[in-house]
Design a protein around this motif. Structure first.
Motif, PDB file in Angstrom:
ATOM      1  N   ALA A   4       0.836  -1.200   0.000  1.00 48.86           N
ATOM      2  CA  ALA A   4       0.000   0.000   0.000  1.00 48.86           C
ATOM      3  C   ALA A   4       0.873   1.255   0.000  1.00 48.86           C
ATOM      4  N   SER A   5       1.862   1.243   0.868  1.00 42.27           N
ATOM      5  CA  SER A   5       2.722   2.425   0.917  1.00 42.27           C
ATOM      6  C   SER A   5       3.554   2.533  -0.359  1.00 42.27           C
ATOM      7  N   ALA A   6       3.908   1.389  -0.920  1.00 43.21           N
ATOM      8  CA  ALA A   6       4.646   1.420  -2.179  1.00 43.21           C
ATOM      9  C   ALA A   6       3.790   2.009  -3.299  1.00 43.21           C
ATOM     10  N   SER A   7       2.501   1.650  -3.259  1.00 48.55           N
ATOM     11  CA  SER A   7       1.606   2.169  -4.292  1.00 48.55           C
ATOM     12  C   SER A   7       1.451   3.678  -4.161  1.00 48.55           C
ATOM     13  N   GLU A   8       1.437   4.127  -2.916  1.00 50.64           N
ATOM     14  CA  GLU A   8       1.260   5.565  -2.724  1.00 50.64           C
ATOM     15  C   GLU A   8       2.444   6.358  -3.261  1.00 50.64           C
ATOM     16  N   GLU A   9       3.571   5.738  -3.290  1.00 48.08           N
ATOM     17  CA  GLU A   9       4.782   6.450  -3.694  1.00 48.08           C
ATOM     18  C   GLU A   9       4.936   6.533  -5.203  1.00 48.08           C
ATOM     19  N   ARG A  10       3.921   6.047  -5.895  1.00 52.94           N
ATOM     20  CA  ARG A  10       4.095   6.006  -7.350  1.00 52.94           C
ATOM     21  C   ARG A  10       3.989   7.387  -7.979  1.00 52.94           C
ATOM     22  N   PHE A  11       3.392   8.320  -7.200  1.00 53.05           N
ATOM     23  CA  PHE A  11       3.301   9.681  -7.737  1.00 53.05           C
ATOM     24  C   PHE A  11       4.432  10.511  -7.147  1.00 53.05           C
ATOM     25  N   LYS A  12       5.127  11.114  -8.025  1.00 54.04           N
ATOM     26  CA  LYS A  12       6.336  11.785  -7.565  1.00 54.04           C
ATOM     27  C   LYS A  12       6.081  13.257  -7.254  1.00 54.04           C
ATOM     28  N   LEU A  13       5.273  13.898  -8.045  1.00 51.93           N
ATOM     29  CA  LEU A  13       5.066  15.328  -7.853  1.00 51.93           C
ATOM     30  C   LEU A  13       3.841  15.568  -7.002  1.00 51.93           C
TER      31      LEU A  13
END
Lengths: 560, 199
Positions: free
Chosen positions: A281-290
């Motif tokens: 879940a946290s990995a998925s959240e990090e997919r957006f960089k800006l």
């Protein structure tokens, strides 16, 4: 004397024969010498290179006994073991076989094989009896070498193994050790090779090797997350328990993948750096960089609000909380009454169907500023009743007073309105007022009356139950009585058959009397036989007969 | 051989004895007048039981040869047990010219009896003093018919002793005289019953 007179004859010419100066026996040592020389030459010409290996310790090594092996084939023998000049290690001199010389690459790896038991498995069991040996993993470097620095432990990945080296880093508390697996959909596709702690960044870097062909799965959008042990997630649909593989149940491990909704990306060929996230879940959240950062100033309590909490817009997650009360505010401000706690939030363009680039970011900033002026307000709402976790909710409030865009500490401010807690407080107050208005005394009296009535009913019910019980007992007694009467009648009938007036009794009595009479009649006979056994034969049976006599004859004697 | 056979025959003949001549006696004899008609008007008296002395409980007739010595005749025996014979004879005598209806205890009429008689016969034999004696005791119980269970109102105890002279020899005459003693007993009982309170 005559012989002396004979003319002297000329002596015969001596036969001169050449004398041999060297005996043939000398051929033997010469041949032996040649053979020895040949053997020495052969040995010298066939012996391999002499290489030196540097070890930390010479644990288990013996000169002239310990062998060098590669792929379980002997390729050399330890000749000498001595301490290094600075006494920091051990220099082992090894005579290699001649055929091995072409593979003595400079990146060859040497290590001592000895029995070891770990969570990753048991290895080197064969050396329990044979003793440790030095294993060599051939390198691929074209440069040859004779001096090598041996490894302290077996290398996880032999040199030249096809695959991809990646460097993972983790800021979290979980740690991995050498040999921990990299899992992809339950398959072990790589291992942690080396651990490096960067003191400057205070981050642990893990050199990880992904074996071929799985290294093709590593792309620019790949994210890594922890899969150690068992992951338990409590959601609306229940408890979800997941695990990587049996190996990761005992040890730590990471897995990787591409977050849902993201493109595959380009394949990585060189060494790359990736973060290890705590979960998918946290990995998925990090997919957006800006992301566009804003600050909200909270007047209520922020208890339950954590960094990373979601920022929702009408139920959709559009960002997260970045920081709470971390702006450079002075202590005076904090102690000041009515201090607004600054909470920094981010809104990610990628989450609101905007391109994750500068254009999308600019659009978000512009749109948000416009919405703030039109009544976009932030509130803290309770996301989980059990844990009391809060999240930031953005809603449009058309009735809100128009505010001009403000900036504080470099962030644009999204105005806040009273949160749920205040609303709940007012509602609870109203409920308490209603409770106060309830006529408790009257209700209590009614309840008392009702209870007394219930008690009376219970007593009546008890009386009824006792009556029924008595009735049942009576019925039962009647039944028993009738049964007893029948039994007594039967007994009476039975006894009548044997009573004094019954036929059976009479018959029995008569029989007994007859028997008794017969016995009494036999009594004189028996007495007679006792006194005179032959009287039965030799008497006439009459004997003296006594009869009653008349009055006149009685004096004459009764004997007839 | 003939001599031996003759000797054996003589021996057997010498062993033979005269057969015993046994005589049987009965107290109650058949009478022409049998009062089978039950008179309802007569009060019913039940002869409850008759107990006889143990030495009389045998078929041989008894002769008292001395004050304390008895002789049982082997040739003269009662045809019926003395107890039942005496009982039947007494019942027969009681019903002869009586104002009451005497019934046996096993009779169905015994239920409505006003008086109950229990008799114990102690002596009933001939003596060498040329007499026959009969003695004993009887109890008369007056019942109250009004009560449900025939409650006994009163019980009286009486003894009897009858003696009669023998005028002839032999047991036959003695039995005849003993029979008259039964008649005497019946008469005495009749008198005693008449004196009871319920009569």
């Amino acid at each position: 004397m005559s012989k002396e007179q004979q003319p002297p004859t000329l002596p015969e010419e001596a036969l001169v024969k050449p004398v041999r100066t060297v005996s043939k026996i000398w051929l033997v040592p010469i041949v032996a010498l040649f053979i020895g020389v040949w053997m020495v030459y052969y040995q010298w010409s066939n012996q391999g290179q002499l290489i030196t290996l540097q070890f930390k310790t010479a644990n288990g090594l013996e000169a002239g006994k310990t062998k060098i092996k590669t792929r379980d084939v002997d390729i050399g023998l330890v000749r000498d073991i001595e301490l290094s000049e600075d006494l920091s290690g051990v220099v082992v001199t090894v005579r290699m076989h001649k055929k091995v010389a072409p593979i003595l690459h400079s990146d060859n790896q040497f290590w001592i094989v000895s029995p070891s038991v770990s969570l990753n498995g048991i290895s080197g069991l064969g050396t329990i009896l044979s003793g440790p040996y030095i294993n060599m993993a051939p390198g691929i470097d074209k440069q040859m070498s004779e001096d090598f620095v041996a490894l302290e432990a077996p290398p996880v990945t032999p040199a030249g193994t096809p695959g991809l080296h990646v460097t993972l880093n983790s800021e979290s508390e979980f740690a991995y050790k050498k040999g921990d697996p990299v899992i992809y959909k339950g398959i072990k596709v790589g291992e942690f090779e080396d651990i490096h702690f960067n003191f400057k960044e205070r981050i642990v870097y893990y050199n990880t090797f992904i074996e071929a062909p799985y290294h093709k799965l590593i792309t620019s959008n790949t994210t890594f997350w922890d899969i150690s042990g068992v992951q338990m997630e409590l959601g609306a649909s229940g408890v979800k328990v997941s695990t990587g593989s049996l190996e990761t149940l005992l040890t730590n491990g990471v897995t990787f993948g591409i977050p849902e909704g993201m493109p595959v990306g380009e394949q990585i060929n060189g060494r790359s750096f990736f973060d290890i996230h705590p979960s998918y879940a946290s990995a998925s959240e990090e997919r957006f960089k800006l992301s566009a950062e804003y600050v909200i100033l909270v007047k209520d309590t922020i208890r339950g609000l954590q960094v990373g909490a979601p920022v929702e817009y009408r139920g959709l997650i559009i960002g997260k909380v970045l920081a709470i009360n971390s702006l450079d505010t002075t202590q005076e401000d904090l102690l000041e009454q009515g201090y607004d706690i600054p909470v920094v939030i981010s809104i990610q363009p990628g989450r609101v169907q905007q391109p994750d680039n500068a254009i999308g970011l600019a659009f978000i900033r512009k749109q948000t500023s416009l919405w703030i002026e039109q009544g976009l307000r932030a509130t803290l709402k309770t996301g989980n009743l059990l844990t009391g976790a809060l999240f930031v909710d953005l809603q449009h409030y058309p009735d809100a007073p128009p505010l001009k865009s403000q900036r504080q500490m470099g962030y644009e401010v999204i105005p806040t309105i009273t949160g749920e807690f205040s609303e709940i407080t007012s509602k609870v107050t109203a409920i308490l007022d209603n409770i106060n208005e309830i006529k408790l005394k009257e209700i209590s009296e009614n309840a008392n009356t009702m209870l007394s009535q219930i008690s009376q009913s219970a007593q009546a019910l008890q009386a009824t139950a006792s009556s029924v019980e008595r009735l049942l007992n009576t019925v039962q007694e009647d039944k028993i009585s009738s049964t007893l009467t029948n039994t007594l009648e039967n007994i009476s009938n039975l006894t009548q058959d044997y009573s004094a007036d019954s036929e059976t009794y009479k018959e029995l009595n008569h029989t007994m009397q007859s028997l008794q009479g017969t016995l009494k009649e036999l009594q004189p006979l028996l007495m007679q036989l006792n006194s005179k056994p032959n009287s039965l034969i030799f008497t006439n049976g009459n004997g003296p007969r006594l009869i009653p006599k008349a009055k006149a004859n009685s004096k004459d004697g009764a004997i007839n | 051989m003939k001599i031996i056979t003759i000797c054996l025959c003589i021996l057997l003949i010498s062993c033979t004895s005269e057969p015993l001549n046994v005589r049987y006696y009965l107290l109650h004899t058949p009478q022409k007048k049998v009062d089978t008609k039950s008179d309802v008007a007569k009060p019913i008296v039940v002869v409850q039981s008759l107990k006889i002395a143990d030495y009389l409980r045998q078929s041989n007739l008894v002769l008292q040869v001395d004050e304390y010595e008895l002789h049982y005749s082997r040739q003269d025996v009662w045809a019926e047990e003395l107890g039942s014979s005496f009982y039947n004879a007494l019942l027969q005598d009681l019903n002869t010219n009586s104002q009451r209806n005497y019934v046996a205890s096993s009779s169905p009429e015994a239920i409505g009896a006003t008086t109950t008689i229990n008799i114990k016969l102690e002596h009933f034999h001939a003596t060498d003093a040329s007499t026959v004696v009969s003695s004993g005791r009887y109890w008369l119980s007056a019942n109250d018919l009004k009560t449900a269970k025939n409650k006994v109102l009163a019980t009286s105890s009486h003894s009897f002793y009858f003696e009669s002279q023998l005028k002839q020899d032999g047991y036959s005459h003695a039995v005849e005289k003993l029979r008259t003693l039964v008649v005497n007993l019946a008469n005495q009982i009749e008198k005693d019953i008449a004196a009871l309170p319920n009569n």
